[in-house]
Enzyme design. Structure first.
Site, PDB file in Angstrom:
ATOM      1  N   GLY A 104      34.736-140.241 -15.926  1.00 47.69           N
ATOM      2  CA  GLY A 104      35.759-139.370 -15.331  1.00 47.69           C
ATOM      3  C   GLY A 104      35.392-137.911 -15.522  1.00 47.69           C
ATOM      4  O   GLY A 104      35.434-137.107 -14.581  1.00 47.69           O
ATOM      5  N   HIS A 105      35.006-137.569 -16.751  1.00 46.00           N
ATOM      6  CA  HIS A 105      34.570-136.198 -17.012  1.00 46.00           C
ATOM      7  C   HIS A 105      33.329-135.875 -16.191  1.00 46.00           C
ATOM      8  O   HIS A 105      33.168-134.766 -15.689  1.00 46.00           O
ATOM      9  CB  HIS A 105      34.240-136.012 -18.494  1.00 46.00           C
ATOM     10  CG  HIS A 105      35.410-136.208 -19.416  1.00 46.00           C
ATOM     11  ND1 HIS A 105      35.531-137.309 -20.230  1.00 46.00           N
ATOM     12  CD2 HIS A 105      36.505-135.447 -19.648  1.00 46.00           C
ATOM     13  CE1 HIS A 105      36.648-137.210 -20.939  1.00 46.00           C
ATOM     14  NE2 HIS A 105      37.262-136.089 -20.609  1.00 46.00           N
ATOM     15  N   HIS A 161      33.227-139.326 -20.563  1.00 45.71           N
ATOM     16  CA  HIS A 161      32.961-140.588 -19.859  1.00 45.71           C
ATOM     17  C   HIS A 161      32.765-140.274 -18.371  1.00 45.71           C
ATOM     18  O   HIS A 161      32.686-139.096 -17.981  1.00 45.71           O
ATOM     19  CB  HIS A 161      34.116-141.569 -20.086  1.00 45.71           C
ATOM     20  CG  HIS A 161      35.465-140.970 -19.833  1.00 45.71           C
ATOM     21  ND1 HIS A 161      35.881-140.568 -18.582  1.00 45.71           N
ATOM     22  CD2 HIS A 161      36.485-140.656 -20.666  1.00 45.71           C
ATOM     23  CE1 HIS A 161      37.095-140.069 -18.650  1.00 45.71           C
ATOM     24  NE2 HIS A 161      37.483-140.098 -19.914  1.00 45.71           N
ATOM     25  N   SER A 175      39.030-143.480 -19.519  1.00 48.07           N
ATOM     26  CA  SER A 175      39.758-142.665 -20.492  1.00 48.07           C
ATOM     27  C   SER A 175      39.035-142.722 -21.825  1.00 48.07           C
ATOM     28  O   SER A 175      38.451-143.761 -22.183  1.00 48.07           O
ATOM     29  CB  SER A 175      41.178-143.210 -20.652  1.00 48.07           C
ATOM     30  OG  SER A 175      41.753-142.726 -21.840  1.00 48.07           O
ATOM     31  N   LYS A 221      43.847-138.024 -12.646  1.00 49.32           N
ATOM     32  CA  LYS A 221      44.305-139.081 -13.567  1.00 49.32           C
ATOM     33  C   LYS A 221      45.545-138.618 -14.325  1.00 49.32           C
ATOM     34  O   LYS A 221      46.481-139.377 -14.540  1.00 49.32           O
ATOM     35  CB  LYS A 221      43.189-139.429 -14.548  1.00 49.32           C
ATOM     36  CG  LYS A 221      43.695-139.992 -15.864  1.00 49.32           C
ATOM     37  CD  LYS A 221      43.036-141.237 -16.215  1.00 49.32           C
ATOM     38  CE  LYS A 221      43.604-141.989 -17.373  1.00 49.32           C
ATOM     39  NZ  LYS A 221      44.211-141.259 -18.441  1.00 49.32           N
ATOM     40  N   ARG A 255      40.344-142.990 -24.560  1.00 41.98           N
ATOM     41  CA  ARG A 255      41.025-143.942 -25.446  1.00 41.98           C
ATOM     42  C   ARG A 255      40.644-145.398 -25.152  1.00 41.98           C
ATOM     43  O   ARG A 255      40.980-146.281 -25.935  1.00 41.98           O
ATOM     44  CB  ARG A 255      42.543-143.778 -25.333  1.00 41.98           C
ATOM     45  CG  ARG A 255      43.044-142.460 -25.911  1.00 41.98           C
ATOM     46  CD  ARG A 255      44.560-142.392 -25.898  1.00 41.98           C
ATOM     47  NE  ARG A 255      45.045-141.168 -26.492  1.00 41.98           N
ATOM     48  CZ  ARG A 255      45.203-140.013 -25.838  1.00 41.98           C
ATOM     49  NH1 ARG A 255      44.908-139.943 -24.556  1.00 41.98           N
ATOM     50  NH2 ARG A 255      45.645-138.935 -26.449  1.00 41.98           N
ATOM     51  N   MET A 305      38.466-132.566 -23.834  1.00 42.74           N
ATOM     52  CA  MET A 305      38.603-132.801 -25.269  1.00 42.74           C
ATOM     53  C   MET A 305      37.424-133.624 -25.799  1.00 42.74           C
ATOM     54  O   MET A 305      37.495-134.193 -26.891  1.00 42.74           O
ATOM     55  CB  MET A 305      39.920-133.525 -25.565  1.00 42.74           C
ATOM     56  CG  MET A 305      41.124-132.670 -25.195  1.00 42.74           C
ATOM     57  SD  MET A 305      42.606-133.113 -26.101  1.00 42.74           S
ATOM     58  CE  MET A 305      42.807-134.806 -25.615  1.00 42.74           C
TER      59      MET A 305
HETATM   60  P1  AMP Z   1      40.619-134.991 -21.570  1.00 45.41           P
HETATM   61  O1  AMP Z   1      39.271-134.830 -22.188  1.00 45.41           O
HETATM   62  O2  AMP Z   1      41.168-136.389 -21.671  1.00 45.41           O
HETATM   63  O3  AMP Z   1      41.608-133.917 -21.989  1.00 45.41           O
HETATM   64  O4  AMP Z   1      40.410-134.770 -20.015  1.00 45.41           O
HETATM   65  C1  AMP Z   1      39.763-133.618 -19.534  1.00 45.41           C
HETATM   66  C2  AMP Z   1      39.879-133.623 -18.045  1.00 45.41           C
HETATM   67  O5  AMP Z   1      39.295-134.807 -17.520  1.00 45.41           O
HETATM   68  C3  AMP Z   1      41.331-133.599 -17.544  1.00 45.41           C
HETATM   69  O6  AMP Z   1      41.418-132.716 -16.442  1.00 45.41           O
HETATM   70  C4  AMP Z   1      41.563-135.027 -17.139  1.00 45.41           C
HETATM   71  O7  AMP Z   1      42.532-135.161 -16.124  1.00 45.41           O
HETATM   72  C5  AMP Z   1      40.202-135.417 -16.618  1.00 45.41           C
HETATM   73  N1  AMP Z   1      40.010-136.870 -16.626  1.00 45.41           N
HETATM   74  C6  AMP Z   1      40.195-137.726 -17.663  1.00 45.41           C
HETATM   75  N2  AMP Z   1      39.961-138.994 -17.268  1.00 45.41           N
HETATM   76  C7  AMP Z   1      39.641-138.940 -15.955  1.00 45.41           C
HETATM   77  C8  AMP Z   1      39.296-139.921 -14.970  1.00 45.41           C
HETATM   78  N3  AMP Z   1      39.233-141.219 -15.248  1.00 45.41           N
HETATM   79  N4  AMP Z   1      39.012-139.476 -13.723  1.00 45.41           N
HETATM   80  C9  AMP Z   1      39.064-138.154 -13.408  1.00 45.41           C
HETATM   81  N5  AMP Z   1      39.379-137.202 -14.292  1.00 45.41           N
HETATM   82  C10 AMP Z   1      39.665-137.575 -15.541  1.00 45.41           C
END
Ligand code: AMP
Length: 281
Positions: A31-32, A29, A189, A153, A191, A25
């Site tokens: 994680g991504h 960061h 995250s 996560k 957020r 989305m």
């Molecule tokens: P999002 O953009 O929050 O929808 O997350 C996109 C993808 O990144 C999802 O598969 C999440 O599980 C993963 N994700 C988000 N935060 C982390 C993190 N800290 N470590 C690993 N993967 C993450």
């Protein structure tokens, strides 16, 4: 890197090939970044292009103000995608994902049982996984990926997506990626930017609670250890639980089985925190 915004341009960029997909989305960061680096390695193994999507999916938000306040730093996001070797970046509008004149383009998939296990995400965010399943299914229809990378996560989401693709008979491999953390253990995250200098240090209590839970020998005491670490830091607990790692069902009392998972979610000064770990360690 091809940056495309429409389904038509995406089809042209894919040229009939499959790919490895990292759905996000945005507000990217560390994680991504670990998902993208793992995606790059999987794509190289399969000799396929690496694709990423950035779409703040309205159907998975049950809180309109959360959707409105969701960060959208597109330029910085595209720079990270380029740096990590993404070849196709899909940045669609809501109309491309949910075409108003073609409701059948993005039907609502059947929800797997793991999505509605009582006492977890569905209770805290009703309707959230219906939105996740709908957008992931639509993205899988558009990309037809060989593999897609999802973060541990969001453990329940990972299990929901895996169950959904099994039910739908899709051949896409769902590849899990370990959680990337800040030095104090806080899971990265999008957020987290909303945490203030006062609340930021307290947010790591969720991670410390998971570690405390891992050091308990009994699931009931593990849940209490997690809950009390969260409460002590001022985190409003949505849930703290030890569950079967795959189905997210409640675990039986008695001898420790497995694989199980300890999961926690809560709100700190209006910012939602979510994390999990293997249990026992
Ligand atoms: P999002 O953009 O929050 O929808 O997350 C996109 C993808 O990144 C999802 O598969 C999440 O599980 C993963 N994700 C988000 N935060 C982390 C993190 N800290 N470590 C690993 N993967 C993450």
């Amino acid at each position: 890197m091809d940056v495309v915004g429409t389904v038509e341009d995406l089809r042209e960029a894919l040229g009939g090939d499959s790919c490895v997909l990292v759905p996000t989305m945005g507000a990217l960061h560390g994680g991504h970044e670990s998902l993208l680096r793992l995606g790059r390695a999987v794509a190289d193994d399969h000799d396929l292009p690496l694709a990423a999507s950035i779409f703040v999916n309205p159907t998975q938000f049950n809180d309109p103000s959360d959707l409105e306040r969701y960060p959208r730093p597109l330029q910085a996001d595209l720079e990270l995608l380029l740096r990590t070797g993404v070849e196709i970046a899909f940045v669609p509008s809501a109309e491309q994902i949910y075409p108003p004149d073609d409701p059948l383009a993005a039907p609502q998939p059947e929800l797997p049982a793991v999505a509605t296990e009582p006492g977890l995400e569905d209770q805290a965010r009703p309707g959230h996984f219906a939105g996740v399943c709908r957008v992931v299914s639509r993205l899988f229809d558009l990309f037809d990926p060989e593999a897609a990378i999802f973060g541990e996560k969001d453990w329940q989401q990972l299990r929901v997506v895996s169950a959904m693709v099994a039910t739908q008979g899709r051949s896409v491999e769902i590849v899990p990626c370990p959680t990337a953390r800040e030095p104090d253990g806080l899971a990265m995250s999008s957020r987290n930017v909303r945490l203030t200098p006062e609340t930021r240090p307290k947010a790591a209590a969720l991670y410390r609670g998971l570690i405390a839970a891992q050091n308990e020998a009994d699931p009931g005491r593990a849940v209490e250890a997690l809950r009390s670490a969260m409460v002590a830091a001022g985190i409003e607990v949505e849930y703290a639980a030890v569950r079967d790692a795959e189905m997210l069902t409640r675990v039986p009392p008695g001898p420790v089985g497995g694989p199980w998972r300890v999961l926690g979610a809560g709100c700190l000064d209006g910012v939602r925190l979510l994390d999990n770990a293997a249990w026992p360690a």
